[in-house]
Every structure is written in structure tokens, then in C-alpha cells.
Design a protein around this motif. Structure first.
Motif, PDB file in Angstrom:
ATOM      1  N   LEU A  55      38.922 -37.784  16.977  1.00  0.00           N
ATOM      2  CA  LEU A  55      40.105 -37.209  16.046  1.00  0.00           C
ATOM      3  C   LEU A  55      41.183 -38.317  16.068  1.00  0.00           C
ATOM      4  O   LEU A  55      41.572 -39.128  16.998  1.00  0.00           O
ATOM      5  CB  LEU A  55      40.745 -36.134  16.777  1.00  0.00           C
ATOM      6  N   PRO A  56      41.794 -38.424  15.165  1.00  0.00           N
ATOM      7  CA  PRO A  56      42.952 -39.364  14.718  1.00  0.00           C
ATOM      8  C   PRO A  56      44.307 -38.835  15.359  1.00  0.00           C
ATOM      9  O   PRO A  56      44.123 -37.622  15.861  1.00  0.00           O
ATOM     10  CB  PRO A  56      43.066 -39.621  13.304  1.00  0.00           C
ATOM     11  N   PHE A  57      45.239 -39.510  15.319  1.00  0.00           N
ATOM     12  CA  PHE A  57      46.611 -39.196  15.886  1.00  0.00           C
ATOM     13  C   PHE A  57      47.145 -37.881  15.076  1.00  0.00           C
ATOM     14  O   PHE A  57      47.503 -36.992  15.558  1.00  0.00           O
ATOM     15  CB  PHE A  57      47.583 -40.106  16.026  1.00  0.00           C
ATOM     16  N   HIS A  58      47.199 -38.247  13.704  1.00  0.00           N
ATOM     17  CA  HIS A  58      47.492 -37.065  12.899  1.00  0.00           C
ATOM     18  C   HIS A  58      46.308 -36.160  12.377  1.00  0.00           C
ATOM     19  O   HIS A  58      45.447 -36.219  11.737  1.00  0.00           O
ATOM     20  CB  HIS A  58      48.062 -37.498  11.502  1.00  0.00           C
ATOM     21  N   SER A  59      45.910 -35.361  13.493  1.00  0.00           N
ATOM     22  CA  SER A  59      44.524 -34.594  13.256  1.00  0.00           C
ATOM     23  C   SER A  59      44.720 -33.061  13.039  1.00  0.00           C
ATOM     24  O   SER A  59      43.784 -32.350  12.950  1.00  0.00           O
ATOM     25  CB  SER A  59      44.017 -34.470  14.704  1.00  0.00           C
ATOM     26  N   ARG A  60      46.021 -32.522  12.502  1.00  0.00           N
ATOM     27  CA  ARG A  60      46.063 -31.231  12.062  1.00  0.00           C
ATOM     28  C   ARG A  60      45.495 -30.569  11.069  1.00  0.00           C
ATOM     29  O   ARG A  60      44.782 -30.004  11.111  1.00  0.00           O
ATOM     30  CB  ARG A  60      47.417 -30.670  12.026  1.00  0.00           C
ATOM     31  N   SER A  61      45.290 -31.739  10.015  1.00  0.00           N
ATOM     32  CA  SER A  61      44.600 -31.375   8.832  1.00  0.00           C
ATOM     33  C   SER A  61      43.032 -31.321   9.186  1.00  0.00           C
ATOM     34  O   SER A  61      42.181 -30.616   8.340  1.00  0.00           O
ATOM     35  CB  SER A  61      44.852 -32.214   7.747  1.00  0.00           C
ATOM     36  N   VAL A  62      42.596 -32.101  10.199  1.00  0.00           N
ATOM     37  CA  VAL A  62      41.207 -32.224  10.492  1.00  0.00           C
ATOM     38  C   VAL A  62      40.827 -30.732  11.096  1.00  0.00           C
ATOM     39  O   VAL A  62      39.901 -30.258  10.714  1.00  0.00           O
ATOM     40  CB  VAL A  62      40.694 -33.285  11.365  1.00  0.00           C
ATOM     41  N   LEU A  63      41.646 -30.192  12.188  1.00  0.00           N
ATOM     42  CA  LEU A  63      41.410 -29.262  12.866  1.00  0.00           C
ATOM     43  C   LEU A  63      41.597 -27.840  11.890  1.00  0.00           C
ATOM     44  O   LEU A  63      40.769 -26.945  11.830  1.00  0.00           O
ATOM     45  CB  LEU A  63      42.215 -29.148  14.058  1.00  0.00           C
ATOM     46  N   ASP A  64      42.327 -28.097  11.040  1.00  0.00           N
ATOM     47  CA  ASP A  64      42.577 -26.856  10.223  1.00  0.00           C
ATOM     48  C   ASP A  64      41.315 -26.673   9.220  1.00  0.00           C
ATOM     49  O   ASP A  64      40.976 -25.805   8.726  1.00  0.00           O
ATOM     50  CB  ASP A  64      43.803 -26.934   9.117  1.00  0.00           C
TER      51      ASP A  64
END
Length: 369
Positions: free
Chosen positions: A56-65
């Protein structure tokens, strides 16, 4: 194919900061309802790989969503399935390291626990539908230590990339980094098939030595020491490494032959499912050569464009050669030409927004024009 472990590195640098500075490249929307990560993940699932790790990248909220439990990819399982490999150390966040060697090193336990003979490594910046079973047959046929997937370029391309030189049998004689790829050169697509044990050995040595920052450089330094072969991928493939390449790759999907090559039925591209009503075309709507996702309501004109879910096109509005992402409202009598509009936008009535084919105009998230 059950003896292959999948590993996808979503920490690709964001090469489209003009569009979104915080959203990682992996979760950039593409093709009316997909994300860039969907292609790498779907290719592995279609090959029968049942264990896949996402770095996962640092800004991962959109990936998890987007991925959630990975049910859409049939990876929501009690055994095997999808593994999230997050940044879990303070130093990684406060003092990020250059390159990807350390990211792989700290996740070696995932590779060891998988207990698979082979490792399939992929990035998230390529739009392609690759049959990995053919890659595996090529790998075994040539008794290769490592197989790299490449695409012979049909046109000149901008941006950094790794170029492969091969013999007639596919043996890689040279791998080098280039700023710009010329026509007929072999562009490495970031897909690596290799023995898991060899990967563990190479990453441990690279992390201790400190000579290399990127695993691609490790591969380039070992073309004389290992049996590294290149697999020539013949289908459509587009590497997204700039805003312009993203726009051109998106517009390529309006050509029927490219669309069929990517989204054919034998190997589907999976994505997050949203149950919404079909697109609604009002009496005065006029739509030609465009991709229109479900949930859209169109009262105006749409030509050579891509509309994501729940886009509203007002009466007498005109959209040409543009990409409009979800939940965007285009007001009446507005005109968009060569525009990339991120989601959740409001385009005011009678607004005129225009870019060029080489430099499309970007409208960032939540912006009102």
C-alpha cells in the motif's frame, strides 16, 4: 498456476499531480468505471493466482475503499486470498526511502509464508490484459531464472522507462533506463515472473549493499549473471506515466479494437460493483463515439468523450474530447473540450472550458467552474 504468489506494488509515484496530489496512481479512475489497479489485480486473478499481496502507498484510503474485501476479484477467502501490506513504521512515513528495495525487504515475510515456488511481481501503472498462463509457459520453456514482460512500442513515448534488448530467442542482453521510449524499442511493462527463492536472495543482498534503490536496477545489473528472458506482449498496453499518457490511453478506449483487446470476455477486468440505474438519454441528447457509465443523465451533446458514473449533462451542454468523472454536474449551455474533470465537480451554466490534445485542461476535485 496455483504455485505462484502474486505481489502488486501500489507505491508507484503519482505522475498526475495536476489532477490529484494525494490520490495514489493505483486508484486513478480509468475507462468510465475502473481504477488503474484493477488491471494488475484482474490479470493475476484470471491466471488462477489465489494469493495476492498489495503493497500500500502512504495515501491508501482510496485503495482500501475501492478493493475492500476483494469480493469482486474472488479473493475474499478464509485461506489465501488478498493481503494488505501497509506502511506500518513511523520512519517510513516521516522519512520515506527512495526506491522500492526497502518496501520489498520489509515484506519478505509475506513471500516466505506463501511457500510458492514462483513470484509474480507487478506495478499498477500499465493498462493491459495479459494472459499470465502464456507467460508461465514461456518461462518454463526457456528454463528462465527471470521473465520480464515487455511491449514493442508502435510510437514514440515520453517519460522514464526501462528498455530491453533481446536475442531472437528472447534472452535479455541489456536492460537500461531511458528518458523517453522510441518507436520499435521494447518497453518493460513492470511485470516480473521469477523463483521466489531468487527474489528473497536478491532483495536481501540489495538491501544490505545499499548500491541499488530500485529492483529494476538490480535486474539490469544481472543480465549477464542470470538467465533473464523477455516475453513480448502483443496486445494493447499503455503505460500511464504522465497526464498526457493518461489522456491518450483513455481516448484509446474509444477505438473498438482497443476496447475489445482490454475488456474481452475470456479475461474480464473486475472492479468495485455499484448497482445503479442505466444511463438515461433525454429527448434532446446526442451522443457519439463515447463511453457512458450507468447512472448518467444526458440532456446535451457528448462526442468522443468518457463519462463516469452519475454524471449529469445539462440541456444544450456540449462535451467533446473530454473525461468527466463521477458525480459531476455539467450545467446548461456549458461547453467542455479537451478537459479532464475529476469527480464531484460543478460546471456552471454557460461555462466554456477548453484545453488541447497535448495539454488537456484539468479541473481538480470539489472545484466549481
Amino acid at each position: 498456476m496455483k504455485d505462484i504468489l502474486g505481489l502488486i506494488n501500489l507505491q508507484c509515484p503519482n505522475t498526475m499531480k495536476e489532477l490529484s496530489a494525494k490520490r495514489p496512481l493505483a486508484s486513478e479512475p480509468f475507462g468510465a468505471k475502473f481504477r488503474l489497479m484493477d488491471f494488475a489485480l484482474s490479470n493475476m486473478v484470471n491466471a488462477g493466482i489465489d494469493t495476492v499481496g498489495l503493497i500500500l502507498p502512504f495515501h491508501s484510503r482510496s485503495v482500501l475503499d475501492h478493493v475492500r474485501s476483494a469480493k469482486e476479484w474472488d479473493l475474499a477467502r478464509k485461506q489465501h486470498g488478498l493481503y494488505y501490506l501497509p506502511m506500518d513504521e513511523e520512519d517510513e512515513i516521516l522519512h520515506p526511502k527512495d526506491g522500492d528495495i526497502y518496501s520489498y525487504y520489509k515484506n519478505l515475510r509475506y513471500v516466505e509464508a506463501g511457500q510458492c515456488r514462483y513470484l509474480l511481481l507487478s506495478g499498477c501503472d500499465v493498462v493491459a490484459n495479459i494472459d499470465y498462463e502464456k507467460v508461465m509457459r514461456f518461462h518454463r520453456k526457456h528454463n528462465a531464472n527471470i521473465t520480464l514482460v515487455y511491449k514493442k512500442q508502435e510510437t514514440d513515448c515520453t517519460g522514464d522507462g526501462y528498455i530491453l534488448k533481446t536475442k531472437a530467442n528472447g534472452l535479455v542482453t541489456e536492460m537500461k533506463k531511458a528518458n523517453g521510449v522510441k518507436k520499435d524499442e521494447n518497453l518493460f511493462l513492470g511485470v516480473v515472473l521469477m523463483d521466489s527463492g531468487l527474489f528473497l536472495q536478491m532483495i536481501r543482498r540489495a538491501n544490505i549493499g545499499g548500491k541499488w534503490k530500485f529492483f529494476n536496477d538490480v535486474l539490469a545489473d544481472n543480465t549477464e549473471n542470470l538467465r533473464i528472458f523477455g516475453y513480448s506482449f502483443e496486445g494493447y498496453a499503455k503505460r500511464i506515466n504522465s497526464l498526457n499518457s493518461y489522456y491518450q490511453g483513455s481516448m484509446d478506449m474509444l477505438k473498438l479494437e482497443n476496447w475489445r483487446d482490454i475488456f474481452h470476455q475470456d479475461q474480464r477486468i473486475y472492479t468495485k460493483i455499484k448497482d445503479e440505474a442505466p444511463a438515461k438519454y433525454m429527448e434532446e441528447a446526442h451522443v457519439t463515439n463515447s463511453l457512458v457509465a450507468n447512472g448518467c443523465i444526458i440532456e446535451g451533446t457528448v462526442e468522443n468523450s468518457i463519462l463516469f458514473r452519475k454524471v449529469r449533462v445539462g440541456r444544450n451542454a456540449v462535451i467533446r474530447n473530454s473525461i468527466v468523472m463521477q458525480n459531476t454536474n455539467v450545467g446548461e449551455d456549458a461547453c467542455l473540450n479537451y478537459v479532464i474533470c475529476d469527480k464531484d465537480r460543478d460546471i456552471q451554466p454557460e461555462a466554456v472550458l477548453e484545453g488541447t490534445e497535448k495539454e488537456p485542461l484539468c479541473i481538480i476535485k470539489h472545484e466549481v467552474r
